[in-house]
Design an enzyme around this catalytic site. Structure first.
Site, short mmCIF file in Angstrom:
data_model
loop_
_atom_site.label_atom_id
_atom_site.label_comp_id
_atom_site.label_asym_id
_atom_site.label_seq_id
_atom_site.Cartn_x
_atom_site.Cartn_y
_atom_site.Cartn_z
N GLY A 1 0.71 -0.93 0.13
CA GLY A 1 0.03 0.04 -0.10
C GLY A 1 0.08 1.10 -0.01
N GLY B 1 1.33 8.18 -11.63
CA GLY B 1 0.18 7.91 -10.99
C GLY B 1 -0.77 8.60 -10.94
N GLU C 1 5.37 11.10 -13.61
CA GLU C 1 4.70 10.79 -14.91
C GLU C 1 2.91 10.65 -14.78
OE1 GLU C 1 1.53 9.73 -17.10
OE2 GLU C 1 3.03 7.72 -17.68
N GLY D 1 -0.22 12.01 -16.25
CA GLY D 1 -1.40 12.57 -16.90
C GLY D 1 -1.55 13.49 -17.06
N CYS E 1 -3.61 7.50 -19.68
CA CYS E 1 -2.80 8.87 -19.58
C CYS E 1 -3.32 9.15 -20.77
CB CYS E 1 -1.50 8.76 -18.91
SG CYS E 1 -0.46 7.84 -19.87
N GLU F 1 -8.88 14.66 -15.11
CA GLU F 1 -8.49 13.54 -15.85
C GLU F 1 -9.16 12.49 -14.98
OE1 GLU F 1 -4.65 10.43 -17.48
OE2 GLU F 1 -4.34 11.51 -15.45
#
Length: 493
Positions: free
Chosen positions: A218, A238, A260, A262, A294, A388
């Site tokens: 997690g 993410g 990275e 999105g 993405c 997004e």
């Protein structure tokens, strides 16, 4: 078609023997386990080990010991290992493609695409140890001055659920090829495609023990990886919210981080575009893998003269495209990854309708299967415009002038990709060159990638780092100045 859901565990993966284990200095028992559920059926596919924060510290210690020897391995040997890995992916293509399909809730062609790209990533990584790794700098007689690229050491990789194999391997393969050790923290929903599968392939290819670790878990495991002093760099793929947290923690450690994240992507369609071709590009760019990409074409900016016809075509496609279990039938869309993601997508649609958007198609779901959706009259301030979506949503906006199209397309906080469709190449290029995105395509949609292109974007899409092609050298190695003199000089002190 055979009932693959009743099939025995895959022979190469052999997850039954790895149940409850993590990969860190070999396969060892974890204190807890994670059940891997198939989104399309709700069935449990496997049980993998759940790492704890203390497992990160141990992995970093093992990686730090193994990394120097790996970096010193002869370039031809490192290159050959990646070619062997590519061969393993090829030999087990059908098995691995089906696994990725089932674990990610995809259609089979998407799972096959991930394996094909994995092969290509390994083949490309095999070329990297054989490339020049520095420059000879100007220097006076009797002295050699070199700028050389050297590995960071241990790199932590946190990868997402949507394309877990591709988005993990595009980092792990070049990072390993350039002499780093890697600790993977795959998404807990797709730990096999994003971790165990990769570990098994590289283990079979002969990667030395301790060079690659896989620690599903997690957020606490992710934070332990980011803050671990023994990890010199973090690569995160993410959401923007999670990326901000990763960036904040890495900054406190003065640690290099590549994000990275999105963002929102715009597809501009001019009035001279073929409407059928345009509709095909929009449907593919917005609905492929249920929009969980993405680079998805979530904002479609179409000239007012073409807007009505394009909307009709998209509604027809949305009505007739089959939705279902992609592993067992000829369907176009599979399920969303889980109920949390489905509820978020549905909330975006409902909130946008309440804000004035018009629902033309879709907007409903059955379990995790969300119907391809078309919204028109989309404007800034609506969730479907500003966020997004990560769902199968086409958001339609219209324009009358090229300047208005550019303004609408650039009205975002960050975007990975943009595209323009028109047979007038000069006009399309003039518009494309004004778009703010990391990747821009003329006569294509926004979902496009290759192993040799730099991949990244501005604003909330990332932090300026890129993966792919020339970007891999900049991201996964650092400069070192290295000099040699014929003899040590005598100084006046």
């Amino acid at each position: 078609m055979p009932d693959i859901h009743a099939a025995a565990p895959a022979a190469f993966l052999d997850l039954a023997s790895l149940r409850g284990r993590i990969h860190s200095g070999g396969w060892r028992e974890a204190a807890a386990s994670i059940e891997v559920t198939e989104p399309a059926t709700g069935k449990v596919l496997a049980g993998v080990g759940a790492a704890r924060p203390e497992d990160v510290a141990r992995a970093a210690e093992l990686a730090a010991v193994a990394q120097p020897g790996w970096a010193a391995t002869a370039p031809r040997e490192r290159s050959a290992l990646f070619l062997r890995a590519a061969g393993i992916f090829e030999r087990h293509f059908d098995e691995l493609a089906l696994w990725v399909t089932r674990e990610t809730g995809a259609i089979l062609p998407k799972g096959q695409h991930e394996i094909r790209e994995a092969i290509a990533f390994c083949q490309y990584a095999a070329s990297m140890p054989m490339q020049a790794q520095g420059q000879l700098l100007p220097a006076p007689a009797g002295r050699t001055s070199i700028a050389r690229r050297v590995p960071h050491g241990v790199i932590g990789v946190i990868s997402p659920f949507n394309f877990p194999l591709i988005l993990t391997l595009r980092v792990a393969a070049p990072a390993l090829a350039l002499g780093n050790a890697v600790i993977l923290k795959p998404d807990a929903r797709t730990p096999v495609s994003g971790g165990y599968l990769i570990a098994r392939v590289f283990e079979a290819a002969g990667l030395p023990s301790g060079v690659l670790h896989v620690l599903p878990g997690g957020a606490d495991v992710g934070e332990a990886l980011v803050t671990c002093p023994g990890v010199q760099m973090i690569s995160f793929t993410g959401s923007a919210a999670a990326g901000r947290r990763v960036g904040e923690l890495a900054a406190k450690q003065l640690k290099k981080v590549s994000l990275e994240l999105g963002g929102t992507n715009s597809l501009v369609i001019l009035e001279d575009a073929d409407p059928d071709l345009a509709a095909s590009n929009v449907a593919w760019g917005a609905w492929l893998h249920q929009g969980q990409i993405c680079m998805a074409s979530n904002r479609v900016i179409v000239h007012e003269a073409l807007a009505g016809g394009l909307a009709q075509r998209l509604v027809a496609k949305a009505t007739h495209l089959p939705v279902g279990d992609g592993a067992t039938g000829q369907v176009a869309l599979g399920p969303l990854i889980d109920a949390r993601q489905r509820d978020r997508v549905h909330a975006i649609v409902q909130d946008s309708i309440a804000a004035g958007a018009k629902l033309l198609a879709g907007g409903t779901f059955d379990g995790l299967f969300y119907k391809p959706t078309v919204l028109s009259g989309v404007k800034s301030g609506m969730r479907c415009h500003d966020e997004e979506n990560f769902g199968p949503i086409v958001n339609l906006m219209s324009f009358s002038t090229d300047d208005e199209a550019v303004s609408l397309a650039n009205d975002h906080r960050g975007g990975l990709a943009a595209a323009v469709i028109s047979p007038d190449i000069g006009r399309a290029m003039a518009i494309a060159q004004r778009l703010k995105a990391g990747m821009v395509h003329v006569n294509g949609q926004t979902v496009d990638d290759d192993i040799t292109n730099p991949f990244g974007g501005p604003g909330i899409a990332g932090n300026g780092n890129v993966h792919g092609g020339p970007g891999d050298w900049e991201t996964f190695t650092t400069w070192q100045w290295f000099t040699v003199r014929d003899a040590a000089p005598r100084y006046p002190f």
